[in-house]
Design a protein around this motif. Structure first.
Motif, PDB file in Angstrom:
ATOM      1  N   ASP A 127      -8.748  -1.423  49.467  1.00 37.27           N
ATOM      2  CA  ASP A 127      -7.934  -1.412  48.248  1.00 37.27           C
ATOM      3  C   ASP A 127      -8.076  -2.724  47.488  1.00 37.27           C
ATOM      4  OD1 ASP A 127      -7.092   1.127  48.857  1.00 37.27           O
ATOM      5  OD2 ASP A 127      -5.150   0.497  49.690  1.00 37.27           O
ATOM      6  N   ASP A 128      -8.103  -3.845  48.214  1.00 39.62           N
ATOM      7  CA  ASP A 128      -8.252  -5.141  47.559  1.00 39.62           C
ATOM      8  C   ASP A 128      -9.632  -5.273  46.920  1.00 39.62           C
ATOM      9  OD1 ASP A 128      -5.702  -6.059  48.194  1.00 39.62           O
ATOM     10  OD2 ASP A 128      -6.342  -6.786  50.156  1.00 39.62           O
ATOM     11  N   ALA A 129     -10.659  -4.753  47.596  1.00 35.92           N
ATOM     12  CA  ALA A 129     -12.011  -4.791  47.030  1.00 35.92           C
ATOM     13  C   ALA A 129     -12.083  -3.947  45.766  1.00 35.92           C
ATOM     14  CB  ALA A 129     -13.026  -4.304  48.051  1.00 35.92           C
ATOM     15  N   ALA A 130     -11.446  -2.780  45.793  1.00 33.78           N
ATOM     16  CA  ALA A 130     -11.430  -1.908  44.618  1.00 33.78           C
ATOM     17  C   ALA A 130     -10.666  -2.562  43.469  1.00 33.78           C
ATOM     18  CB  ALA A 130     -10.798  -0.561  44.973  1.00 33.78           C
ATOM     19  N   ASP A 131      -9.601  -3.297  43.785  1.00 29.92           N
ATOM     20  CA  ASP A 131      -8.833  -3.992  42.747  1.00 29.92           C
ATOM     21  C   ASP A 131      -9.671  -5.086  42.076  1.00 29.92           C
ATOM     22  OD1 ASP A 131      -6.262  -4.577  41.371  1.00 29.92           O
ATOM     23  OD2 ASP A 131      -6.432  -6.475  42.454  1.00 29.92           O
TER      24      ASP A 131
END
Length: 292
Positions: free
Chosen positions: A270-274
């Motif tokens: 999720d952090d990478a996608a953000d």
């Protein structure tokens, strides 16, 4: 008189011969038993069903709680790939070096074949492996080895290295700047172009009491490539954490890192996608929607 003297000399000679005979007889059993004693002393030093050794890192690093060490004894002479005779997994790996012992079935060993100890240390996105092979058991090889591991460059490591190379050369690119002020957020950026295309954007965002971010975005063909973001309590403060993410041209994530307190862990999906969304957003904002 001469006859008596001769008899005494004969008796003395016989007595001497008897002594010599008795001495040789007492020494013979000791000579016969000496090899047997030597063999029994050497036997415990022979280990016919174990391979032992130590595994260390070429350059010390701080390992995460997810670090895992996999050790295998393999026959590398078989067709179609190596055949494993014994395996061992150590997890978590709390410190290095690590000692190990592999137990195998001696009947599985073919004297004409070659055997190696193979080792892989995995810690999140990072892997470590030996640069040299570690032969054991046959063809004069020992049963004990010392193995040194070096970092294995992953796809993410390659992208990060290429990113740092571009980052080091942005001073020679064409630069444009911009700012945007919102109610609780102020941001400023620099856009670096080469050949008419955006290669790099450096952005600083002040969230007031909520902190500060400094982010470097790199692009390929108008798409997010690598993002490195530092999170701070304020502009001049030291980073509390650094997030890194990178993608292949088809959008597959290959770099996911979170560094905090001197430790590097895997960054969540999720952090990478953000970070990817942030890269797309600033590209659109800084180029007026043109993305170049």
């Amino acid at each position: 008189m001469r006859r008596i003297v001769w008899s005494l000399m004969s008796v003395a000679a016989l007595a001497l011969a008897g002594c010599n005979s008795s001495s040789d007889t007492s020494q013979q059993p000791a000579a016969d038993n000496a090899p047997a004693a030597g063999n029994s002393a050497a036997a415990p030093a022979q280990s016919g069903n174990t391979v032992t050794g130590t595994v260390s890192l070429q350059n010390p690093v701080q390992l995460s709680p997810d670090a895992k060490l996999e050790i295998s004894l393999v026959d590398v002479s078989t067709e179609g790939g190596a055949t494993s005779l014994a395996t061992k997994t150590i997890a978590p790996v709390t410190s290095m070096p690590q000692s190990f012992e592999l137990t195998f079935n001696p009947s599985d060993v073919v004297p004409a074949n070659g055997y190696n100890v193979q080792v892989v240390l995995t810690d999140g996105e990072h892997k470590y492996a030996p640069a040299l092979q570690s032969p054991v058991l046959t063809k004069g090889a020992p049963n004990q080895v010392s193995i040194v591991l070096s970092p294995v460059q992953t796809a993410g490591d390659k992208e990060l290295a290429a990113f740092k190379d571009v980052q080091a050369h942005i001073g020679g690119m064409k630069i444009a700047t911009g700012t945007k002020l919102d109610k609780d957020v102020s941001r400023g950026w620099q856009v670096f172009r080469e050949g008419g295309n955006v290669k790099f954007i450096r952005e600083q965002v002040d969230y007031g009491d909520k902190g500060f971010t400094s982010t470097d975005y790199a692009y390929k063909d108008g798409k997010p490539w690598v993002v490195v973001q530092q999170k701070k309590s304020g502009k001049d403060a030291k980073p509390s954490s650094t997030l890194r993410a990178g993608w292949t041209p088809d959008g597959k994530v290959v770099l996911k890192q979170r560094e905090a307190g001197g430790k590097i862990d895997s960054l969540g999906d999720d952090d990478a996608a953000d970070l990817q969304k942030q890269a797309q957003s600033i590209l659109s904002l800084a180029t007026g929607g043109k993305n170049k």
